[in-house]
Write a protein that holds these residues in place. Structure first.
Motif, PDB file in Angstrom:
ATOM      1  N   MET A   5       0.269  24.609   9.444  1.00  0.00           N
ATOM      2  CA  MET A   5      -0.257  24.675   8.105  1.00  0.00           C
ATOM      3  C   MET A   5      -0.499  26.132   7.756  1.00  0.00           C
ATOM      4  SD  MET A   5      -3.645  22.829   6.669  1.00  0.00           S
ATOM      5  CE  MET A   5      -4.495  23.439   5.259  1.00  0.00           C
ATOM      6  N   ASP A   6      -0.093  26.513   6.558  1.00  0.00           N
ATOM      7  CA  ASP A   6      -0.371  27.868   6.114  1.00  0.00           C
ATOM      8  C   ASP A   6      -1.577  27.866   5.175  1.00  0.00           C
ATOM      9  OD1 ASP A   6       0.580  26.954   3.648  1.00  0.00           O
ATOM     10  OD2 ASP A   6       2.514  27.945   3.859  1.00  0.00           O
ATOM     11  N   ALA A   7      -1.845  28.975   4.543  1.00  0.00           N
ATOM     12  CA  ALA A   7      -3.023  29.128   3.691  1.00  0.00           C
ATOM     13  C   ALA A   7      -2.808  28.639   2.268  1.00  0.00           C
ATOM     14  CB  ALA A   7      -3.441  30.598   3.678  1.00  0.00           C
ATOM     15  N   VAL A   8      -1.579  28.310   1.887  1.00  0.00           N
ATOM     16  CA  VAL A   8      -1.260  27.992   0.492  1.00  0.00           C
ATOM     17  C   VAL A   8      -2.113  26.862  -0.090  1.00  0.00           C
ATOM     18  CG1 VAL A   8       0.571  27.217  -1.075  1.00  0.00           C
ATOM     19  CG2 VAL A   8       1.050  28.973   0.633  1.00  0.00           C
ATOM     20  N   PRO A   9      -2.247  25.694   0.567  1.00  0.00           N
ATOM     21  CA  PRO A   9      -3.051  24.640  -0.054  1.00  0.00           C
ATOM     22  C   PRO A   9      -4.527  25.020  -0.206  1.00  0.00           C
ATOM     23  CG  PRO A   9      -2.147  23.893   2.055  1.00  0.00           C
ATOM     24  CD  PRO A   9      -1.614  25.257   1.793  1.00  0.00           C
ATOM     25  N   ILE A  10      -5.024  25.801   0.716  1.00  0.00           N
ATOM     26  CA  ILE A  10      -6.428  26.231   0.646  1.00  0.00           C
ATOM     27  C   ILE A  10      -6.612  27.229  -0.487  1.00  0.00           C
ATOM     28  CG2 ILE A  10      -8.274  27.407   1.925  1.00  0.00           C
ATOM     29  CD1 ILE A  10      -6.721  26.254   4.482  1.00  0.00           C
ATOM     30  N   GLU A  11      -5.720  28.196  -0.575  1.00  0.00           N
ATOM     31  CA  GLU A  11      -5.788  29.176  -1.662  1.00  0.00           C
ATOM     32  C   GLU A  11      -5.623  28.500  -3.019  1.00  0.00           C
ATOM     33  OE1 GLU A  11      -2.734  31.815  -0.296  1.00  0.00           O
ATOM     34  OE2 GLU A  11      -4.111  32.893   1.045  1.00  0.00           O
ATOM     35  N   ASP A  12      -4.783  27.470  -3.088  1.00  0.00           N
ATOM     36  CA  ASP A  12      -4.604  26.723  -4.332  1.00  0.00           C
ATOM     37  C   ASP A  12      -5.892  25.996  -4.715  1.00  0.00           C
ATOM     38  OD1 ASP A  12      -2.790  25.762  -6.463  1.00  0.00           O
ATOM     39  OD2 ASP A  12      -3.157  23.808  -5.528  1.00  0.00           O
ATOM     40  N   ALA A  13      -6.539  25.372  -3.739  1.00  0.00           N
ATOM     41  CA  ALA A  13      -7.809  24.687  -4.014  1.00  0.00           C
ATOM     42  C   ALA A  13      -8.859  25.672  -4.512  1.00  0.00           C
ATOM     43  CB  ALA A  13      -8.303  23.970  -2.757  1.00  0.00           C
ATOM     44  N   ILE A  14      -8.911  26.844  -3.890  1.00  0.00           N
ATOM     45  CA  ILE A  14      -9.863  27.872  -4.319  1.00  0.00           C
ATOM     46  C   ILE A  14      -9.570  28.300  -5.752  1.00  0.00           C
ATOM     47  CG2 ILE A  14     -10.625  30.261  -3.925  1.00  0.00           C
ATOM     48  CD1 ILE A  14     -10.010  29.751  -0.907  1.00  0.00           C
ATOM     49  N   SER A  15      -8.295  28.547  -6.064  1.00  0.00           N
ATOM     50  CA  SER A  15      -7.931  29.015  -7.408  1.00  0.00           C
ATOM     51  C   SER A  15      -8.179  27.966  -8.477  1.00  0.00           C
ATOM     52  CB  SER A  15      -6.471  29.473  -7.443  1.00  0.00           C
ATOM     53  OG  SER A  15      -5.597  28.368  -7.365  1.00  0.00           O
ATOM     54  N   HIS A  16      -8.233  26.704  -8.085  1.00  0.00           N
ATOM     55  CA  HIS A  16      -8.488  25.630  -9.044  1.00  0.00           C
ATOM     56  C   HIS A  16      -9.960  25.214  -9.084  1.00  0.00           C
ATOM     57  CE1 HIS A  16      -4.093  25.288  -9.081  1.00  0.00           C
ATOM     58  NE2 HIS A  16      -4.301  24.824 -10.304  1.00  0.00           N
TER      59      HIS A  16
END
Length: 106
Positions: A1-12
């Motif tokens: 797993m990379d950071a993309v889903p976490i960063e997306d959740a943060i940005s939303h």
């Protein structure tokens, strides 16, 4: 797993993130780094596990105290999400207070 889903959740605007990790609630280094960044922004981070049974234990493989994480203890990710949502809705946001609620489930 990379950071993309976490960063997306943060940005939303996520107020909480429950990790459905492996083993003792672990994930990859990039994902852990992103979760640490989320916690520093005041987002609640709960480590849970996808395995069938067992506990997620504080500070064993991940430094939860340093990172500001909460561990789900014996709750699976689905139950951890519900408890996290209830705590956020009740105004609980301090990791120590959240951890007390998770510890009280068993």
């Amino acid at each position: 797993m990379d950071a993309v889903p976490i960063e997306d959740a943060i940005s939303h605007g996520a107020k909480g993130i429950v990790l459905a990790g492996v083993g003792d609630g672990n994930t990859s280094k990039p994902a852990l780094d992103a979760l640490e960044a989320a916690a520093k922004k005041g987002i609640i981070v709960v480590r849970s596990t996808r395995v069938r049974s067992g506990f997620v234990t504080r500070n064993v493989e991940v430094d939860d105290d340093k990172n500001g994480f909460v561990v789900s203890e014996d709750l699976n990710p689905q139950k951890a999400r519900v408890l996290t949502q209830l705590l956020i809705a009740s105004g609980v946001s301090a990791p120590a207070e959240l951890q007390k609620a998770f510890t009280a489930t068993w």
